[in-house]
Design an enzyme around this catalytic site. Structure first.
Site, PDB file in Angstrom:
ATOM      1  N   THR A  23       0.815  -0.264   4.816  1.00  0.00           N
ATOM      2  CA  THR A  23      -0.637  -0.316   4.657  1.00  0.00           C
ATOM      3  C   THR A  23      -1.289  -0.185   6.024  1.00  0.00           C
ATOM      4  OG1 THR A  23      -0.511  -1.603   2.648  1.00  0.00           O
ATOM      5  CG2 THR A  23      -2.507  -1.882   3.967  1.00  0.00           C
ATOM      6  N   HIS A 173       6.111  -0.216  -6.181  1.00  0.00           N
ATOM      7  CA  HIS A 173       6.174  -1.402  -5.309  1.00  0.00           C
ATOM      8  C   HIS A 173       6.375  -2.628  -6.191  1.00  0.00           C
ATOM      9  CE1 HIS A 173       5.825  -3.980  -2.014  1.00  0.00           C
ATOM     10  NE2 HIS A 173       4.654  -3.650  -1.521  1.00  0.00           N
ATOM     11  N   ASN A 176       7.283  -7.946  -2.429  1.00  0.00           N
ATOM     12  CA  ASN A 176       6.229  -8.540  -1.589  1.00  0.00           C
ATOM     13  C   ASN A 176       5.117  -9.273  -2.332  1.00  0.00           C
ATOM     14  OD1 ASN A 176       7.703  -7.548   0.478  1.00  0.00           O
ATOM     15  ND2 ASN A 176       6.264  -5.946   1.100  1.00  0.00           N
ATOM     16  N   TYR A 178       3.298  -8.497  -5.048  1.00  0.00           N
ATOM     17  CA  TYR A 178       2.210  -7.792  -5.748  1.00  0.00           C
ATOM     18  C   TYR A 178       2.482  -7.787  -7.254  1.00  0.00           C
ATOM     19  CZ  TYR A 178       1.026  -7.016  -1.005  1.00  0.00           C
ATOM     20  OH  TYR A 178       0.719  -7.259   0.305  1.00  0.00           O
ATOM     21  N   ASN A 233       3.229 -13.767  -0.110  1.00  0.00           N
ATOM     22  CA  ASN A 233       2.175 -13.916  -1.116  1.00  0.00           C
ATOM     23  C   ASN A 233       2.507 -14.986  -2.164  1.00  0.00           C
ATOM     24  OD1 ASN A 233       0.238 -12.058  -0.102  1.00  0.00           O
ATOM     25  ND2 ASN A 233       1.506 -10.355  -0.845  1.00  0.00           N
TER      26      ASN A 233
HETATM   27  C1  LIG Z   1       1.421  -2.999   9.080  1.00  0.00           C
HETATM   28  C2  LIG Z   1       2.411  -3.134   7.956  1.00  0.00           C
HETATM   29  C3  LIG Z   1       2.030  -2.794   6.677  1.00  0.00           C
HETATM   30  C4  LIG Z   1       2.937  -2.865   5.611  1.00  0.00           C
HETATM   31  N1  LIG Z   1       2.546  -2.449   4.365  1.00  0.00           N
HETATM   32  C5  LIG Z   1       3.463  -2.355   3.373  1.00  0.00           C
HETATM   33  C6  LIG Z   1       3.134  -1.717   2.136  1.00  0.00           C
HETATM   34  O1  LIG Z   1       2.016  -1.217   1.912  1.00  0.00           O
HETATM   35  N2  LIG Z   1       4.108  -1.662   1.182  1.00  0.00           N
HETATM   36  C7  LIG Z   1       5.366  -2.184   1.394  1.00  0.00           C
HETATM   37  O2  LIG Z   1       6.214  -2.098   0.507  1.00  0.00           O
HETATM   38  N3  LIG Z   1       5.702  -2.771   2.563  1.00  0.00           N
HETATM   39  C8  LIG Z   1       4.799  -2.833   3.563  1.00  0.00           C
HETATM   40  N4  LIG Z   1       5.182  -3.340   4.792  1.00  0.00           N
HETATM   41  C9  LIG Z   1       6.580  -3.725   5.021  1.00  0.00           C
HETATM   42  C10 LIG Z   1       7.369  -2.547   5.639  1.00  0.00           C
HETATM   43  O3  LIG Z   1       7.529  -1.497   4.701  1.00  0.00           O
HETATM   44  C11 LIG Z   1       8.786  -2.955   6.129  1.00  0.00           C
HETATM   45  O4  LIG Z   1       9.536  -3.414   5.040  1.00  0.00           O
HETATM   46  C12 LIG Z   1       8.712  -4.026   7.193  1.00  0.00           C
HETATM   47  O5  LIG Z   1       7.820  -3.642   8.231  1.00  0.00           O
HETATM   48  C13 LIG Z   1      10.089  -4.326   7.797  1.00  0.00           C
HETATM   49  O6  LIG Z   1      10.620  -3.201   8.408  1.00  0.00           O
HETATM   50  P1  LIG Z   1      10.633  -3.061  10.031  1.00  0.00           P
HETATM   51  O7  LIG Z   1      11.364  -4.262  10.543  1.00  0.00           O
HETATM   52  O8  LIG Z   1      11.391  -1.768  10.263  1.00  0.00           O
HETATM   53  O9  LIG Z   1       9.204  -3.006  10.471  1.00  0.00           O
HETATM   54  C14 LIG Z   1       4.263  -3.318   5.853  1.00  0.00           C
HETATM   55  C15 LIG Z   1       4.635  -3.690   7.149  1.00  0.00           C
HETATM   56  C16 LIG Z   1       3.745  -3.586   8.200  1.00  0.00           C
HETATM   57  C17 LIG Z   1       4.199  -3.938   9.587  1.00  0.00           C
END
Ligand SMILES: Cc1cc2nc3c(=O)[nH]c(=O)nc-3n(C[C@H](O)[C@H](O)[C@H](O)COP(=O)(O)O)c2cc1C
Length: 358
Positions: A23, A173, A176, A178, A233
Site C-alpha cells: 500500500t 489478500h 494481515n 483484512y 489488525n
Molecule cells: C509500506 C508497506 C505497505 C504494505 N502494504 C501491503 C498490502 O497492501 N498488502 C499486503 O499483502 N502486504 C502489505 N505489506 C506487507 C509486505 O507485502 C511484506 O509482506 C512485508 O513488507 C515484509 O516483507 P519485507 O521484509 O521484504 O519488507 C506492506 C508492507 C509495507 C512496508
C-alpha cells in the site's frame, strides 16, 4: 536460482523475485490509479512478478486513505495505464484484491459505502484519516448472508475488471487481518452460523471467494496470500491455527491456483511462523509457492535451493530500490527505505530513489 526464469501456470516470468504487495496511498483522486503510479510500477518491472498494492473490489473495502479501487470504469482505465507501462518493459503484474472489512474509518470511505465485517463492533485500535487525523476504527455491521454473497460477487466482478485492465492475474489478500482473514480468525469471527463456528465454517468465506474468482477469470490466474500466526489488525494467536490453515490449503489445492503466497512478518516484529507449518503448507499445496518477509539475496537463494519456495517476495527493498534485481545480481549496496514517505502523496520517497545508473 533467484535470477533464473520460471513458468508458473499461465505465466512466464523472467526471474524468481516477486515485488510484494505494498500500500502506498498515491491514488489521490477518487481512488483511481494515475500516471505517477504507472511510473512507479514501470520502474520496478524487472521483478519477475509484481503484486500491486492492496486494491479494493468494493467501495466498502477502501479502508485506508488514497488506496486504489477496482470496481468502476475509471479504475479500469487508470489501472490499464499501469499494466501497459509494466508490460512494455517486459514485466508481469497481478492485482492484489484487498477488502479492508472492519479495518477502516468512515472518513476514508466514499459516501455510498458501509463498514462490514463478520461480526458487529470496532476493530481495537486507531487508524489514520486525511480529514480527522488518527481516529478509533469505525464500528462494523455484522454481514448477513446477503452481504456475504454480495461481497463474494464483488471479488469475482473485480477480478474480471482486472483482466479487462490488462493484469496477468489477481492475488486474493487473505492475510494481515483484512476481511478474508477476519473470517478465518476465531478471535474476530465469533459467528455461530455456517460462516463461523469451527474450522470449516471459518474457511468458508475464503473458499467461496476463491472459487468465485476462479470461475470469473480461471484458476491459473488466481493467487492467494495467507498469514498464519499473524497478529496484525487485532487478529492474534489461536489454538487451532495449524489445523485451520492445513484444511484451507487442502481445499485450495486441486483448484489449480496460480500460487500460494505465505508471509512471515517476524522481521517486522510479529511472532515467527514455525518452519514446520511453512513446510507442511509448501508440501501440501499443489502449485507454485511464494515465501515473503525479511528476505535478502542470500536468504532468498537459500530458500530456493532448499526447495522451501519456488519464488521469493521482497517488500521494503523494492520500495527503496526500483532496480533491486539488478542490484542483487551485481551484489551492489541497497538504498534504505524512508518510512516517513511510505504513505504520503506525491513522488517523494516513491519514484525518486536513486538507481545504480542514475
Ligand atoms: C509500506 C508497506 C505497505 C504494505 N502494504 C501491503 C498490502 O497492501 N498488502 C499486503 O499483502 N502486504 C502489505 N505489506 C506487507 C509486505 O507485502 C511484506 O509482506 C512485508 O513488507 C515484509 O516483507 P519485507 O521484509 O521484504 O519488507 C506492506 C508492507 C509495507 C512496508
Amino acid at each position: 536460482m533467484l535470477f533464473d526464469p520460471i513458468r508458473i501456470r499461465s505465466l512466464q516470468l523472467s526471474n524468481r523475485t516477486v515485488m510484494a504487495p505494498m500500500t502506498r496511498s498515491r491514488a489521490v483522486d477518487a481512488n483511481t490509479p494515475n500516471a505517477l503510479m504507472a511510473e512507479y510500477y514501470a520502474q520496478r518491472a524487472s521483478a519477475g512478478l509484481i503484486v500491486t498494492e492492496g486494491t479494493s473490489p468494493s467501495p466498502n473495502g477502501l479502508g485506508y486513505p488514497r488506496i486504489p479501487g477496482m470496481y468502476d470504469a475509471e479504475h479500469v482505465h487508470g489501472w490499464r495505464s499501469v499494466t501497459d507501462a509494466v508490460h512494455e518493459k517486459g514485466g508481469a503484474i497481478v492485482l492484489q484484491l484487498m477488502h479492508t472489512g472492519r479495518v477502516t474509518h468512515v472518513a476514508n470511505l466514499p459516501a455510498n459505502a458501509e463498514v462490514l465485517a463478520p461480526v458487529a463492533g470496532a476493530c481495537p485500535g486507531e487508524m489514520y484519516t486525511d480529514t480527522l487525523g488518527l481516529q478509533p476504527f469505525s464500528p462494523a455491521r455484522a454481514m448477513d448472508e446477503g452481504d456475504i454473497s454480495r461481497a463474494v460477487e464483488e471479488f469475482a466482478r473485480s477480478a474480471g475488471l482486472a483482466i479487462e485492465a490488462g493484469f496477468d492475474g489477481v492475488e486474493l489478500h487473505a492475510a494481515n487481518g483484512y476481511l478474508i482473514e477476519q473470517f478465518l480468525n476465531p478471535n474476530v469471527n465469533a459467528r455461530t452460523d455456517a460462516y463461523g463456528d469451527g474450522i470449516e465454517g471459518r474457511n468458508r468465506f475464503a473458499l467461496e471467494v476463491t472459487r468465485a474468482v476462479c470461475g470469473a477469470i480461471g484458476a491459473d490466474k488466481v493467487g492467494i496470500r495467507l498469514s498464519p500466526y499473524g497478529v496484525f489488525n487485532a487478529t492474534g494467536a489461536f489454538e487451532e491455527v495449524d489445523a485451520q490453515y492445513l484444511a484451507l490449503c487442502d481445499a485450495l489445492s486441486g483448484l489449480g491456483l496460480l500460487y500460494l503466497h505465505l508471509l512471515d512478518h517476524s522481521a517486522m516484529g510479529a511472532p515467527p511462523v514455525p518452519e514446520e507449518i511453512k513446510m507442511q503448507l509448501r508440501r501440501r499445496f499443489d502449485g507454485p509457492f511464494i515465501l515473503a518477509g525479511g528476505f535478502d539475496r542470500a536468504s532468498a537463494e537459500a530458500a530456493l535451493s532448499e526447495d522451501r519456495a519456488d519464488l521469493v517476495a521482497f517488500g521494503r527493498p523494492f520500495i527503496a530500490n526500483s532496480d533491486l534485481v539488478e542490484r542483487m545480481r551485481a551484489g551492489a549496496e541497497l538504498n534504505a527505505p524512508d518510512m516517513d514517505t511510505f504513505y504520503t502523496p506525491g513522488a517523494k520517497g516513491y519514484t525518486d530513489y536513486p538507481t545504480l545508473t542514475s
